[in-house]
Design an enzyme around this catalytic site. Structure first.
Site, PDB file in Angstrom:
ATOM      1  CB  CYS A 265      -0.924  -0.003   1.209  1.00 46.80           C
ATOM      2  SG  CYS A 265      -1.950  -1.488   1.335  1.00 46.80           S
ATOM      3  CB  ALA A 267      -0.300   6.049  -2.389  1.00 42.62           C
ATOM      4  N   PRO A 268       1.722   7.649  -0.353  1.00 38.06           N
ATOM      5  CG  PRO A 268       2.387   9.707   0.570  1.00 38.06           C
ATOM      6  CD  PRO A 268       1.780   8.389   0.942  1.00 38.06           C
ATOM      7  N   GLY A 269       4.285   7.172  -1.341  1.00 41.72           N
ATOM      8  CA  GLY A 269       5.610   6.789  -1.798  1.00 41.72           C
ATOM      9  C   GLY A 269       6.742   7.110  -0.849  1.00 41.72           C
ATOM     10  CE  LYS A 271       5.330   3.687   6.494  1.00 47.17           C
ATOM     11  NZ  LYS A 271       4.375   4.783   6.157  1.00 47.17           N
ATOM     12  CG  ASP A 289      -2.447   3.156  -3.579  1.00 47.59           C
ATOM     13  OD1 ASP A 289      -2.049   3.221  -2.403  1.00 47.59           O
ATOM     14  OD2 ASP A 289      -3.572   3.544  -3.938  1.00 47.59           O
ATOM     15  CG  ASP A 429       2.166   2.055   6.242  1.00 48.86           C
ATOM     16  OD1 ASP A 429       2.169   1.912   7.472  1.00 48.86           O
ATOM     17  OD2 ASP A 429       1.882   3.131   5.683  1.00 48.86           O
ATOM     18  CB  CYS A 480      -0.469   5.847  11.246  1.00 52.59           C
ATOM     19  SG  CYS A 480      -1.837   5.960  10.068  1.00 52.59           S
TER      20      CYS A 480
END
Length: 564
Positions: A265, A267-269, A271, A289, A429, A480
């Site tokens: 997963c 986005a937004p890139g 990691k 994504d 993530d 998170c």
């Protein structure tokens, strides 16, 4: 799409609205008494400080609050809730070591700050930002060479005798402002006259909260200040603003040169690019994504940072494992290209063109049929039915501001999935309840049912990750959120269902231990968490800890022989 220069700059203060009870005779008397007290003691510094303080209070769903109190304890959860309403006191900057160094970035940032001070001066006439703000290297082992901390200033005292220009923004925009962002046009609901680019403005936000007496909704008012934000469009390609736990997540994956790594997963890139950087841009990083626009964002970020080992695909992580229907197919990755909304499969171009033409014919037939039926249905459609879902969606649009268009154009590759055991390392993530993100001005939307649904969704994604990681490979799972059901409960599920998985230590270890035990719900459901000895093998980032990060969770698994 408007560029960053076409924005309304905001740096000075935030004025937030919070809950008050619904009007009744008693509350009216109390309110009048408060007003009289405020007017009679305007010279008192204590009452003035209370009036202009920033002191939001998160109001949770009662069942969710009880659940978190069982997990953390009443005092600890109270500290977490308070910490979630405030931004971290620093910004974390990840340096692209393929283009620059930490020392060079620090010098450039100091130069930029000095130039801004010479041009615009200070907002409130206080000490200069270069003297208050601190730019320093991260001192945690393993992060010293590419992580820089930029400490903000504040809270500042604002003189409301001469109020500045004011804008009203959506709640999500306000939360972003508290994190140090600028205000962009889509987030603005209303503003004072003659607000122009570069103006210093007061930012107001309407935050809906349930009334204290349970009767409807109410709003109150308080004022405060925010941290001075760092510009996001400086040193493009050399730095990336990223939360510290996110950087630790990529580091915990421990990517090596030449490996094949999947970011499920992506986005937004952030990691994804961190992984590629740690690999020195040698190997293959596959980022997926399900959103067309988000895949474009990943591609753009990779290009800005000069990373060539990243390949981004449009793919739902729930379908990441390729289901082979033809035994003669031996390719490891089946992908396609999406142009102007039409998907062309590279493995069957002719067939796709035939399908496209046939679909056009069918569309024509259906259009003709619908044309005949439209006359008879005209009266039936005179009264348009609006569903409750559409009403809720419109309310969210009003509350959160207008969003982006569904498609920004551009090409992305579609993927049908990947072969089992085809990746050395997998990062999941997972999409989550995001209850660890801060600052947060509202938390009443989440329920026990919605939190459980998040956990079910994450388990399905984790099942895909287990199939894709080869024996001897690594899986890193992160969220998170502060919700144990999406963190420790997922780890328990993984270890119980897949006996070949084992938790392994993480480096660097900065976060705290996980939660041990279980939670029993009123409906009889028992949610199992970690067992003694496992808590030190995960990392839980507590918003109320001295580390002052977002709420975050990281677990690292090693994949043993799957045929055991």
């Amino acid at each position: 799409m408007k560029r960053r220069r076409d924005l309304v700059r905001t740096l000075s203060c935030l004025r937030c609205f919070f809950s008050l009870p619904k009007k009744n005779p008693n509350t009216t008397k109390r309110k009048r008494a408060m007003e009289d007290s405020s007017s009679s003691s305007s010279s008192s510094s204590s009452s003035s400080s209370e009036r202009y303080c920033y002191n939001p209070i998160l109001r949770w769903n009662p069942q969710v609050e009880d659940y978190f109190i069982k997990a953390y304890g009443s005092d600890h959860f109270s500290r977490i809730s308070k910490a979630l309403t405030r931004p971290s006191c620093y910004s974390c900057i990840r340096v692209n070591t393929l283009k620059s160094t930490s020392d060079a970035v620090i010098q450039k940032l100091l130069t930029i700050i000095k130039e801004e001070e010479e041009e615009g001066g200070n907002v409130d006439g206080s000490e200069s930002e270069s003297e208050i703000g601190r730019i320093s290297k991260c001192q945690f082992p393993g992060l010293e060479d590419y992580v820089v901390f930029f400490r903000g200033s504040g809270p500042h005292v604002i003189d409301y005798a001469r109020p500045p220009k004011e804008i009203i923004v959506s709640r999500k925009c306000a939360e972003a402002v508290l994190r140090g962002a600028q205000v962009y046009v889509p987030g603005v609901i209303a503003c004072s006259a003659h607000v122009e680019k570069g103006d210093v403005v007061a930012v107001s936000v309407g935050v809906e909260q349930p009334a204290l007496d349970g009767g409807g909704w109410g709003i109150g008012i308080t004022r405060g200040t925010i941290l001075l934000g760092l510009k996001t469009d400086v040193l493009e390609g050399e730095i990336f603003l990223q939360n510290l736990p996110s950087i630790v997540t990529a580091h915990a994956l421990d990517p090596q040169k030449g490996e094949r790594i999947l970011d499920m997963c992506a986005a937004p890139g952030g990691k994804t690019t961190a992984i590629a950087m740690l690999m020195k841009d040698e190997g293959e990083v596959v980022a997926v994504d399900r959103s067309h626009n988000k895949v474009l964002v990943i591609q753009k970020l990779a290009a800005e940072m000069g990373l060539n080992c990243i390949t981004a695909f449009k793919l739902d992580a729930l379908k990441a494992v390729w289901q082979r229907n033809d035994s003669n197919i031996t390719t490891d990755l089946c992908c396609s290209e999406e142009i102007d909304g039409v998907t062309i499969q590279s493995s069957d171009l002719l067939g796709s063109l035939v399908d496209r033409n046939s679909s056009i014919i069918m569309e024509g037939m259906s259009a003709e049929k619908s044309g005949k039926e439209s006359v008879s249905n005209e009266k039936a459609n005179e009264r348009t039915y609006v569903s409750k879902a559409d009403i809720r969606k419109n309310i969210r649009r009003i509350r959160n501001g207008s969003g982006r268009n569904q498609c920004n154009g551009g090409r992305v590759q579609n993927s049908k999935g990947f072969s089992p055991n085809s990746f050395d390392r997998v990062l999941l993530d997972a999409p989550c309840s995001a209850l660890g993100l801060r600052p947060r001005l509202f938390a009443g939307e989440d329920t026990i049912e919605s939190l459980r649904n998040h956990a079910k969704y994450q388990r399905r994604m984790f099942d895909q990750a287990v199939q894709l990681a080869r024996p001897g490979g690594i899986i890193v799972y992160s969220t998170c959120t502060i919700n144990p059901g999406e963190n420790e409960a997922l780890v328990r599920y993984a270890l119980d269902r897949y006996t070949f998985l084992s938790l392994v230590p993480q480096h660097p270890r900065i976060g705290g231990p996980g939660l041990v035990g279980h939670c029993e719900f009123p409906d009889g459901y028992i949610e199992e968490w970690l067992r003694p000895g496992e808590e030190e093998l995960v990392q839980r980032f507590d918003p109320s800890s001295p580390l002052d990060t977002i709420g975050f969770f990281i677990a690292k698994f090693i994949v043993g022989p799957k045929d055991a």
